[in-house]
Enzyme design. Structure first.
Site, short mmCIF file in Angstrom:
data_model
loop_
_atom_site.label_atom_id
_atom_site.label_comp_id
_atom_site.label_asym_id
_atom_site.label_seq_id
_atom_site.Cartn_x
_atom_site.Cartn_y
_atom_site.Cartn_z
N LYS A 103 0.90 -1.19 -0.03
CA LYS A 103 -0.05 0.15 0.14
C LYS A 103 0.91 1.26 0.24
O LYS A 103 0.59 2.09 -0.86
CB LYS A 103 -0.91 0.03 1.21
CG LYS A 103 -1.86 -1.10 1.26
CD LYS A 103 -2.68 -1.20 2.35
CE LYS A 103 -2.18 -1.12 3.88
NZ LYS A 103 -1.51 -2.45 4.25
N ARG B 93 -9.47 0.50 8.96
CA ARG B 93 -9.14 -0.84 9.31
C ARG B 93 -10.10 -1.51 10.12
O ARG B 93 -9.87 -2.71 10.41
CB ARG B 93 -7.79 -0.52 10.18
CG ARG B 93 -6.52 -1.00 9.44
CD ARG B 93 -5.53 -0.80 10.49
NE ARG B 93 -4.34 -1.48 10.25
CZ ARG B 93 -3.07 -0.63 9.66
NH1 ARG B 93 -3.44 0.61 9.40
NH2 ARG B 93 -1.97 -1.39 9.69
N ARG C 162 11.25 0.18 10.61
CA ARG C 162 10.19 0.25 11.91
C ARG C 162 10.36 -0.88 12.88
O ARG C 162 10.62 -1.92 12.50
CB ARG C 162 8.63 0.01 11.08
CG ARG C 162 8.35 1.37 10.22
CD ARG C 162 7.17 0.84 9.52
NE ARG C 162 6.38 0.14 10.07
CZ ARG C 162 4.87 0.03 9.55
NH1 ARG C 162 4.80 0.71 8.45
NH2 ARG C 162 3.98 -0.48 10.17
N ARG D 293 -0.07 -8.21 13.39
CA ARG D 293 -0.78 -7.46 12.45
C ARG D 293 -1.70 -7.99 11.65
O ARG D 293 -2.57 -7.63 11.23
CB ARG D 293 0.16 -6.22 11.93
CG ARG D 293 0.78 -5.40 12.90
CD ARG D 293 2.00 -4.97 12.52
NE ARG D 293 2.05 -4.30 11.35
CZ ARG D 293 3.35 -3.91 10.78
NH1 ARG D 293 4.48 -4.39 11.02
NH2 ARG D 293 3.13 -3.43 9.49
#
Ligand code: AMP
Length: 216
Positions: A15, A90, A163, A174
């Site tokens: 994305k 989300r 990250r 996740r």
């Protein structure tokens, strides 16, 4: 007329990479709640302090916080800018909020672009990724190294970062969150006939072409 697009897909689906391209090709603005939250954590704002532990564990930050961030950012941008929602909505509650946020600003969703991916490949993608600390351009240990070692292709920066939530355990959480809470919002948009799927496992340029064909 503005375009309002959602890029939907699990973590590592591409994305951010695709949003980056749309930004440079079409003068669109990327609204990434993940980026906004990371900036808040870095700045030590109350939102950031609240969000940090949840993000480190790969959980979801509260709907109120992320929808608040999106509304504020759209207000700053004004009416004439086309936007890409990356990593938002989300949850079903966020999808409902987004409808209200857009309607209140005279906007409406044009496309929900679903990046379809093979989950097993995602861990490999995510654990190899890094970005330029200066301009944020994305790279990957195995698939997209800078052309000159340790020098950013875009800005010439020489500092890179990873990250903290791109480790395997957090990535698995996740993904579980995606399956449980995010994938179920697709039918809401399918019912409106605005979902278009793109094969997110294809080469980056092919994925971009697929997206270009949808928004043309
Ligand atoms: P991302 O950069 O989109 O992968 O987001 C990184 C992390 O930020 C996620 O794992 C969540 O903890 C948090 N986050 C980002 N966007 C949202 C959202 N729309 N709703 C809830 N949490 C979010």
């Amino acid at each position: 007329m503005t375009l309002n697009i959602i890029l939907l897909g699990p973590p590592g689906a591409g994305k951010g990479t695709q949003a980056e391209r749309l930004v440079s090709e079409h003068q669109m603005v990327q609204l990434s709640t993940g980026d906004m939250l990371r900036a808040a954590v870095k700045a030590g704002t109350p939102t950031g302090l609240q969000a940090k532990a949840v993000m480190d564990a790969g959980g979801l930050v509260s709907d109120e916080i992320v929808s608040g961030l999106i509304g504020e950012r759209l207000d700053e941008l004004g009416d004439s800018v086309s936007v890409i929602f990356d990593g938002y909505p989300r949850t079903e509650a966020q999808a409902i909020s987004l409808d209200e946020i857009l309607a209140a600003r005279g906007r409406k969703l044009d496309h929900v672009i679903e990046l379809k991916v093979d989950e097993d490949a995602l861990v490999d993608r995510i654990t190899g990724r890094f970005s330029c600390a200066t301009c944020g351009s994305g790279y990957h240990d195995r698939y997209k190294l800078p052309q000159v070692e340790n020098v950013c292709d875009q800005c010439g920066g020489t500092e890179f970062k990873r990250r903290p939530d791109d480790n395997e355990e957090t990535v698995r959480n996740r993904m579980a969150e995606y399956r449980a809470k995010t994938a179920p919002i697709l039918p809401i948009y399918e019912a409106r006939g605005i979902v278009k799927a793109v094969d997110g496992m294809a080469a980056i340029d092919e994925v971009s072409s697929g997206i270009e064909a949808i928004i043309a």
